[in-house]
Write an enzyme that holds these catalytic residues in place. Structure first.
Site, mmCIF file in Angstrom:
data_model
loop_
_atom_site.group_PDB
_atom_site.id
_atom_site.type_symbol
_atom_site.label_atom_id
_atom_site.label_comp_id
_atom_site.label_asym_id
_atom_site.label_seq_id
_atom_site.Cartn_x
_atom_site.Cartn_y
_atom_site.Cartn_z
ATOM 1 N N GLU A 190 -6.411 -1.353 15.413
ATOM 2 C CA GLU A 190 -7.051 -2.291 14.494
ATOM 3 C C GLU A 190 -6.099 -3.421 14.106
ATOM 4 O OE1 GLU A 190 -8.451 -0.662 10.756
ATOM 5 O OE2 GLU A 190 -8.193 -2.641 9.845
ATOM 6 N N ARG B 2 0.834 -1.199 0.000
ATOM 7 C CA ARG B 2 0.000 0.000 0.000
ATOM 8 C C ARG B 2 0.865 1.243 0.000
ATOM 9 N NH1 ARG B 2 -4.955 -1.783 4.097
ATOM 10 N NH2 ARG B 2 -5.402 -3.725 2.986
ATOM 11 N N ARG C 207 2.318 0.655 10.175
ATOM 12 C CA ARG C 207 1.904 1.084 8.840
ATOM 13 C C ARG C 207 3.081 1.000 7.883
ATOM 14 N NH1 ARG C 207 -2.762 3.610 7.783
ATOM 15 N NH2 ARG C 207 -3.081 4.030 9.982
ATOM 16 N N ARG D 277 1.272 -6.793 12.232
ATOM 17 C CA ARG D 277 0.602 -6.188 13.395
ATOM 18 C C ARG D 277 0.462 -7.190 14.535
ATOM 19 N NH1 ARG D 277 -3.890 -1.641 11.447
ATOM 20 N NH2 ARG D 277 -2.349 -0.365 10.339
ATOM 21 N N SER E 206 -10.257 -6.511 10.207
ATOM 22 C CA SER E 206 -11.447 -5.830 9.748
ATOM 23 C C SER E 206 -12.262 -6.868 9.004
ATOM 24 C CB SER E 206 -11.020 -4.693 8.820
ATOM 25 O OG SER E 206 -12.030 -3.738 8.726
#
Length: 424
Positions: free
Chosen positions: A349, A262, A277, A391, A352
């Site tokens: 988070e 990303r 991130r 994560r 999801s």
RNA sequence: GGAGAGAUGGCUGAGCGGCUGAAAGCAACGGUUUGCUAAACCGUCAAAGCGCCUUUAAGCGCUUUCGAGGGUUCGAAUCCCUCUCUCUCCGCCA
């Protein structure tokens, strides 16, 4: 893609959903206007085509019967064809207009999605596990990892650029242990393991809803013909693109471990330290393709699956139901799992889980026959992370850190780590 | 990288200007037969859009679609051009 029929029949319902997302509701009227004009144009066009077909048939009949009339038939048909060609391009541009509005329109929310302007309105449903507490001041994972020599941020940057990281030794081993643990648990729960391509074409990212406004989320290669997949959701959902599935083969349950890429263009300055991130991260994803009647049940199945992984790892977390404004473009309802990070004293988070209804199926033309004699219907698609590797790894470092700087290895991972009980 | 072949319905595969939305076979579905299963026989069976009708479903009418886009023609699955993709052989390489 929102159903055209729904927009025509119940525009207020769609407006209401858009309002709950804090999205511009005028797109509904924009669509309806273009759609109305398009339908009028296509009706007139069809009449002309019908006449042209009639003339052609008459021409074929007249060839032997009455050759004298051929010329007038030919002239009439030619004239008509010119008009059709003009009207066709006008109709096509109206259709493109309606389509482009439709393509940018987010999914219609389910009724039980809470209203709200931002993440503050997300509803915490429950907490599982005690927030980890220490006799000492806990460190953030980047400090733990660098001290142990298992996370090397500087060398990641020197190899690529910022937001790339090198894992070394026990860190790399822990990473691989997590992948294996996730995949094996998911497969045992009935998900079929897939190894997909990491580069995906435009059609695939369009179908999953990642193109449009989100194009700058992705890295592209080969002059934009291909993209580095931002999530295996893209590949797994597109596995059945354009297919009509047999209903007794449903639901299709898939899991895949893939690297994900990303750009994080909109996140400049956010989470610049550590693994939270990254431009490249690894994730084990699960996806379900099923009949719409099964969607709610499988949504729960996916959440359960992700939760069971967190529980097995002994990581404290909470389950959150996202509000309208926070629910993603393709989703009609999303649960987030947020893991407790003691180094940062916050929930972040980690998974999801989204019910996309038939939104992606409409774009991807994924259909099924409820009965052999029935018309094909659009399937429902659902996806969730179970779980992201990076994560989870950082959550383990922060939750299992010790005063001496070592990190305890959670029990379920030890078989994948040659029985090691700690990283020292 | 070089040479060739191809892309048609859920699948296999014919068609090569109007009689083709598409032969034939397989699969599927409905039925007949049958003590049961199997076999045999009969029938049905592509998708999308728009409109009509209707509470819905069903039904009816029209249009479009034979990889995608453009062209020729009164008329294109069929002829021409461009693109994409797939396969085979050779070379190179993990």
């Amino acid at each position: 893609m929102v159903s055209r029929a729904l927009l025509r029949d119940r525009p207020d319902f769609v407006r209401q959903s858009l309002a709950r997302r804090r999205h511009d509701t005028s797109v509904v009227d924009e669509f309806l206007r273009a759609d109305r004009e398009w339908r009028a144009a296509i009706s007139a066009l069809d009449e002309d085509k019908k006449e042209r077909n009639r003339l052609s048939a008459a021409f074929a009949a007249a060839r032997s019967a009455e050759p004298a009339s051929l010329e007038s038939l030919r002239d009439a048909s030619t004239l008509l064809s010119v008009r059709i060609k003009q009207n066709e391009s006008a109709a096509a541009s109206l259709e493109r207009k309606a389509d482009s509005v439709l393509t940018e329109m987010p999914n219609v929310l389910l009724d039980d999605v809470p209203d709200g302007a931002d993440f503050e309105s997300n509803v915490e449903l429950r907490r599982v596990g005690e927030q980890t507490s220490f006799e000492f001041a806990p460190l953030p994972h980047w400090e733990i990892g660098e001290r142990l020599g298992i996370l090397d941020f500087a060398r990641g940057v020197s190899l690529a650029r910022s937001r790339f990281t090198v894992l070394r030794g026990a860190g790399a081993r822990l990473n691989r242990a997590l992948i294996n643990f996730f995949l094996e648990t998911n497969v045992a729960a009935g998900f079929t393991e897939i190894v997909p391509p990491i580069l995906v074409n435009r059609e695939s990212v369009r179908a999953s809803g990642h193109l449009g406004k989100f194009a700058d989320l992705m890295f592209s290669v080969d002059d934009g013909a291909l993209f580095l997949s931002p999530t295996a959701e893209v590949q797994l959902v597109n596995l059945h693109r354009g297919e009509i599935l047999e209903s007794d083969h449903l639901p299709k349950l898939y899991t895949a471990y893939t690297p994900c890429f990303r750009q994080e263009a909109g996140a400049a300055g956010k989470d610049t330290r550590g693994l939270v991130r990254q431009h490249q991260f690894e994730k084990v994803e699960v996806v379900a393709v099923c009949s719409p009647d099964d969607a709610a049940r499988l949504h729960q199945t996916i959440v359960d699956q992700a939760e069971s992984l967190l529980q097995a790892l002994g990581l404290p977390y909470r389950l959150v139901l996202l509000c309208g404004a926070d629910t993603g473009f393709a989703a009609r309802k999303t649960y987030d799992l947020e893991v407790w990070l003691p180094g940062q004293q916050t929930y972040r988070e980690i998974s999801s889980c989204s019910d996309c209804g038939d939104f992606q199926s409409r774009r991807a033309m994924i259909r099924y026959r409820a009965d052999a004699a029935d018309k094909p219907r659009y399937a429902a698609t659902l996806n969730g992370s179970a779980l992201p590797v990076g994560r989870t790894l950082l959550a383990i470092l922060e939750n299992y850190q010790r005063e001496d700087g070592a990190v305890t290895v959670p029990g379920v991972l030890r078989p994948y780590m040659d029985g090691a009980t700690a990283i020292t």
